[in-house]
Design a protein around this motif. Structure first.
Motif, mmCIF file in Angstrom:
data_model
loop_
_atom_site.group_PDB
_atom_site.id
_atom_site.type_symbol
_atom_site.label_atom_id
_atom_site.label_comp_id
_atom_site.label_asym_id
_atom_site.label_seq_id
_atom_site.Cartn_x
_atom_site.Cartn_y
_atom_site.Cartn_z
ATOM 1 N N ALA A 103 0.837 -1.196 0.000
ATOM 2 C CA ALA A 103 0.000 0.000 0.000
ATOM 3 C C ALA A 103 0.874 1.248 0.000
ATOM 4 C CB ALA A 103 -0.923 0.001 1.212
ATOM 5 N N GLU A 104 0.288 2.346 -0.418
ATOM 6 C CA GLU A 104 0.956 3.638 -0.400
ATOM 7 C C GLU A 104 0.588 4.374 0.886
ATOM 8 O OE1 GLU A 104 3.150 4.655 -2.534
ATOM 9 O OE2 GLU A 104 2.933 2.907 -3.849
ATOM 10 N N PRO A 105 1.432 5.309 1.333
ATOM 11 C CA PRO A 105 1.091 6.070 2.546
ATOM 12 C C PRO A 105 -0.249 6.790 2.440
ATOM 13 C CG PRO A 105 3.395 6.387 1.983
ATOM 14 C CD PRO A 105 2.786 5.615 0.852
ATOM 15 N N ASP A 110 -7.537 6.714 3.914
ATOM 16 C CA ASP A 110 -8.877 6.200 3.629
ATOM 17 C C ASP A 110 -9.389 5.262 4.718
ATOM 18 O OD1 ASP A 110 -8.780 7.604 1.253
ATOM 19 O OD2 ASP A 110 -7.944 5.903 0.125
ATOM 20 N N ILE A 111 -8.529 4.872 5.642
ATOM 21 C CA ILE A 111 -8.956 3.981 6.731
ATOM 22 C C ILE A 111 -9.542 4.840 7.842
ATOM 23 C CG2 ILE A 111 -8.220 2.203 8.353
ATOM 24 C CD1 ILE A 111 -5.890 1.608 6.503
ATOM 25 N N LYS A 112 -10.852 4.919 7.890
ATOM 26 C CA LYS A 112 -11.551 5.750 8.867
ATOM 27 C C LYS A 112 -12.168 4.887 9.961
ATOM 28 C CE LYS A 112 -11.005 9.585 6.447
ATOM 29 N NZ LYS A 112 -10.201 10.731 6.933
ATOM 30 N N GLN A 113 -12.296 5.464 11.143
ATOM 31 C CA GLN A 113 -12.993 4.781 12.224
ATOM 32 C C GLN A 113 -14.490 4.824 11.961
ATOM 33 O OE1 GLN A 113 -12.415 6.459 16.109
ATOM 34 N NE2 GLN A 113 -13.404 4.752 17.171
ATOM 35 N N GLY A 140 4.348 10.293 9.065
ATOM 36 C CA GLY A 140 3.260 9.976 8.145
ATOM 37 C C GLY A 140 2.216 9.091 8.777
ATOM 38 N N LYS A 141 2.660 8.118 9.572
ATOM 39 C CA LYS A 141 1.714 7.246 10.259
ATOM 40 C C LYS A 141 0.891 8.029 11.274
ATOM 41 C CE LYS A 141 3.376 3.332 11.639
ATOM 42 N NZ LYS A 141 4.096 2.319 12.460
ATOM 43 N N LEU A 142 1.532 8.957 11.982
ATOM 44 C CA LEU A 142 0.831 9.746 12.999
ATOM 45 C C LEU A 142 -0.220 10.646 12.366
ATOM 46 C CD1 LEU A 142 0.596 10.622 15.962
ATOM 47 C CD2 LEU A 142 2.391 12.304 15.521
ATOM 48 N N ILE A 143 0.109 11.248 11.247
ATOM 49 C CA ILE A 143 -0.856 12.124 10.572
ATOM 50 C C ILE A 143 -2.068 11.322 10.105
ATOM 51 C CG2 ILE A 143 -1.211 13.575 8.535
ATOM 52 C CD1 ILE A 143 1.718 14.445 8.805
ATOM 53 N N ALA A 144 -1.815 10.157 9.516
ATOM 54 C CA ALA A 144 -2.908 9.342 8.985
ATOM 55 C C ALA A 144 -3.824 8.827 10.087
ATOM 56 C CB ALA A 144 -2.339 8.178 8.184
ATOM 57 N N ILE A 145 -3.250 8.375 11.193
ATOM 58 C CA ILE A 145 -4.076 7.809 12.255
ATOM 59 C C ILE A 145 -4.846 8.897 13.005
ATOM 60 C CG2 ILE A 145 -2.377 7.865 14.135
ATOM 61 C CD1 ILE A 145 -3.274 5.047 14.857
#
Length: 245
Positions: A103-105, A110-113, A140-145
């Motif tokens: 997967a791309e960052p 798109d992974i929403k709660q 990048g992980k912190l921003i996405a989550i």
């Protein structure tokens, strides 16, 4: 060990020793349908723990192949495998179709709660998808989550008041709200709520046997008091009014 006729290994690899106490009976066989990227690192870890290094892995690795993968291995040209690193490159190239797509960052955004999804389930789902991203920094992980947390939830409000600087700090903050959600879920469970009510009422109420004993004693005392009152009244002289002429 004699070199087998038509073996893909070079003369150098066939001469490398293998530890006498080496065990591979518990290893999972590779058929050609599984992910090769997960099979090779697991094999390398096991061989390191048992003292197998360098290119001697090539001879042992062939014992973990079965079905399609084993047929492919024995079709290799004699002496074509000269090193472990070169063999791994050929192996990955042959079974690249079994590799999962990375997967791309940007896909993590798109992974929403979901609306009714507990915070614990969402974080587990996000972290599992994050492992599929090859080059993913902690920022990048912190921003996405952060962007995927359910809007207007308690945890979302807490993050708005005070942001987190690392992913580990985010997970530590989330742990407090996960415990809160689990406590609320237990209170909403009718069975557990009934059990708690019964336990509470059992502490408040007294023993019914003790109550009956006390009630019996109190009843006897009242009856004695009434009987003594009636006896005193009977002893008093009765006076009657005489009618005047």
């Amino acid at each position: 060990m004699e070199r087998q006729r038509g073996s893909p290994f070079s003369d150098l690899i066939n001469q490398l020793p293998i530890p006498a106490k080496f065990k591979m009976s518990t290893w999972k066989m590779y058929t050609g349908l599984e992910d090769p990227v997960s099979h090779v690192p697991h094999f390398e870890l096991q061989t390191d723990l048992q003292g197998v290094q360098d290119d001697a892995r090539c001879r042992i690795f062939s014992g973990t192949l079965s079905k399609t993968a084993q047929c492919w291995f024995f079709k290799q040209q004699p002496g074509s495998i000269t090193s472990w690193d070169g063999f791994v490159r050929i192996f990955y190239s042959q079974f690249s179709s079994a590799m999962p797509l990375l997967a791309e960052p940007n896909d993590l955004v798109d992974i929403k709660q979901r609306d009714n999804e507990p915070l614990k389930d969402y974080i587990q789902r996000f972290m599992q998808e994050a492992t599929k991203v090859k080059f993913l920094s902690d920022d990048g992980k912190l921003i996405a989550i952060n962007l995927a947390v359910k809007v207007k939830s308690l945890f979302w409000s807490s993050l708005k008041r005070k942001s987190t600087r690392t992913t580990q700090e985010f997970l530590d903050r989330a742990e407090e709200f996960i415990k809160l959600e689990e406590a609320e879920r237990k209170m909403d469970n009718p069975t557990q709520a009934t059990a708690m009510q019964e336990k509470t009422s059992a502490r408040i109420t007294t023993n019914p046997l003790e109550g009956s004993k006390n009630g019996g004693k109190n009843g006897k005392r009242c009856n004695r008091a009434r009987n003594s009152g009636n006896q005193n009244d009977s002893k008093k002289p009765q006076t009657t009014e005489q009618s005047k002429p």
